[in-house]
Design an enzyme around this catalytic site. Structure first.
Site, short mmCIF file in Angstrom:
data_model
loop_
_atom_site.label_atom_id
_atom_site.label_comp_id
_atom_site.label_asym_id
_atom_site.label_seq_id
_atom_site.Cartn_x
_atom_site.Cartn_y
_atom_site.Cartn_z
CE LYS A 87 -4.44 -1.58 0.56
NZ LYS A 87 -5.49 -1.17 -0.40
CB SER B 83 -0.74 -8.26 -0.17
OG SER B 83 -1.33 -8.88 0.91
#
Lengths: 321, 321
Positions: free
Chosen positions: B49, B299
């Site tokens: 992110k 992730s």
């Protein structure tokens, strides 16, 4: 020994992983220093021990290989010898204490080794091994007190320094001294100005006592969480190298070791076993002043679920600010 | 979008970490395949992110930067916006659900963000954010449905494929679809033959339903352990990209997700959060057939102690043979 380390490095090329060097901006900002971690937790079998085991066993004669090898170890050396045995088609018999972490025991058996357990409170592993050797033609691969093992472990620092070049200090954990002596020889030969420190748990400070007094002290089965350093004493071959090449020794508390394991977990997303966290523990406590460019060897990552659970529950991620 | 990804990659150069690619010989032998993991758990803030947040915020005008930004997120986007805000000197206000992992909440506050919590069972975050925006000149940085965010997330696959070249398949987790859409665009433009799969928890299969039916489905606050995928639905900007560039979607059980987290812990010595383990879970269950050369995007690694403890206690390291 330095020439042996260089040969070992060639021997391990393409066999051992070239483990990565990690940094943490949180840590560097906190200390206003540059801390570089050599991550042997990402090595094959999850620890640097693969290097010494491969460097030793691969040099045996065909006859020795055909007869098989014997090793005694609290865990990571056991896995390493078993794994190398499987790689090279050499039968392995491993003597392990009954209190060795279950994960190390299972992995050793998983590589096909014949595991023999003993009670570390009442038996001495060298004697158990000696009994097994009697009348057999097995070759003993000691966990640290052997030139080829020391040379193999020395390739960690050799590879590390060749990648990152100049370091002001280099920290390595100390159990029997195989990693520390190899680290010190490699480091001082590549750059004599780099200070080399050995780190031990306070509860297992036999090497520190030995280093300070110039005479080998022994502490059988010390109750530290850092199971890789529970070795009673340094070796007859590792001790002179430590005395000659290591600058100083430091000890750290159990609390500091656990805190360092949590730091790796929360801030660097790495699984590090307690013995592998000794260097960071020394920096977090100030046992080693964090200044300049410091290399830290993370020796391994073989920790079982219950131990990690206990460590995670003993502190909070917010402890790092 | 591919041009935007290439620009984002230049923008992030020297700012985001070039995260390493890890492999596991255990896994490759087990599957007789080559599995390559792109480790965004080692990215700044512990998740991919960071890339989208930096790519967006760094392109704001000086005036926008001076007024500050607003974001809503279940966790990793919150941390990322807060961290980028701190880096670039931009004030940040973050709307987070009251059930967000404590570690993500604390980290977001730690970067100096003004955190506003809401109850995800009774409130919709977009509405909470809209109320806050009223009458203020804050710029909204959405968690996924924004071209600059998608382009930033696409740099993961762009960097990955440029490092490892040919892949037969590439797996990415899917929450709101920012990572998945960026991954698919980058991958198909670099090599149209690589199959791109999105992976979701069975309990949060809104994107899979949407993909199969060609119409966006919504599942508010699904009870999966993979908190990064609790987003109710894919975005109006991510969905068309997913439909155009993704080959197929697969779902995995909660058990498989936990088993994958344990595999990373025990066998690869990595801390991976449940959402980050979706790709491996798909391979372990056979939802994706492990053959050839498969890239898997991890992730993130932001998991708190109690969750990891629960996952470690639900299985045993010996489950991997």
């Amino acid at each position: 020994m330095f020439e042996r380390i260089k040969s070992a490095s060639q021997r391990l090329d393409g066999i051992a992983h070239k483990t990565p060097v990690f940094t943490s901006s949180t840590l560097n900002q906190k200390f206003n220093a540059e801390i570089l971690f050599k991550c042997e937790n990402f090595q094959r079998v999850g620890a640097f021990k693969f290097r010494g085991a491969y460097n030793s066993i691969s040099q045996l004669s065909d006859e020795q290989k055909a007869s098989g090898v014997l090793a005694y170890s609290s865990g990571n050396h056991a896995q390493a010898v078993a794994c190398v045995g499987k790689l090279l088609g050499v039968a392995t018999t491993i003597v392990m204490p009954s209190d060795a972490p279950e994960i190390k025991l299972a992995a050793t058996k998983g590589y096909g080794a014949d595991v023999i357990q003993y009670d570390p409170d009442t038996q001495v592993r060298e004697e158990v091994a000696a009994e097994l050797l009697e009348g057999k033609s097995l070759t003993l691969i000691p966990p640290f007190d052997h030139e080829d093992v020391i040379a193999g472990q020395g390739t960690v620092a050799y590879e590390f320094i060749n990648e990152v070049s100049r370091l002001d200090a280099l920290l390595a954990p100390c159990g029997g001294g195989g990693l520390l002596s190899g680290t010190a020889v490699a480091s001082k030969n590549l750059n004599p100005k780099t200070k080399v420190y050995g780190i031990e748990p306070e509860l297992a400070d036999d090497a520190t006592l030995s280093f300070k007094t110039g005479k080998i002290h022994s502490k059988p089965n010390p109750p530290t969480i850092a199971d890789g350093t529970r070795t009673a004493r340094v070796g007859d071959k590792t001790f002179p190298l430590i005395c000659e090449y290591v600058d100083d020794m430091r000890t750290v508390s159990e609390e500091a070791i656990e805190q360092a394991v949590r730091f790796f977990f929360y801030r660097m997303k790495m699984v590090v076993e307690p013995s592998g966290a000794l260097g960071l523990a020394a920096l977090l406590t100030g046992a080693i002043k964090p200044e300049g460019r410091i290399g830290v060897i993370i020796s391994g990552g073989n920790i079982d679920g219950p131990t990690m659970t206990q460590i995670l529950s003993s502190g909070h991620f917010s402890e790092f600010g």
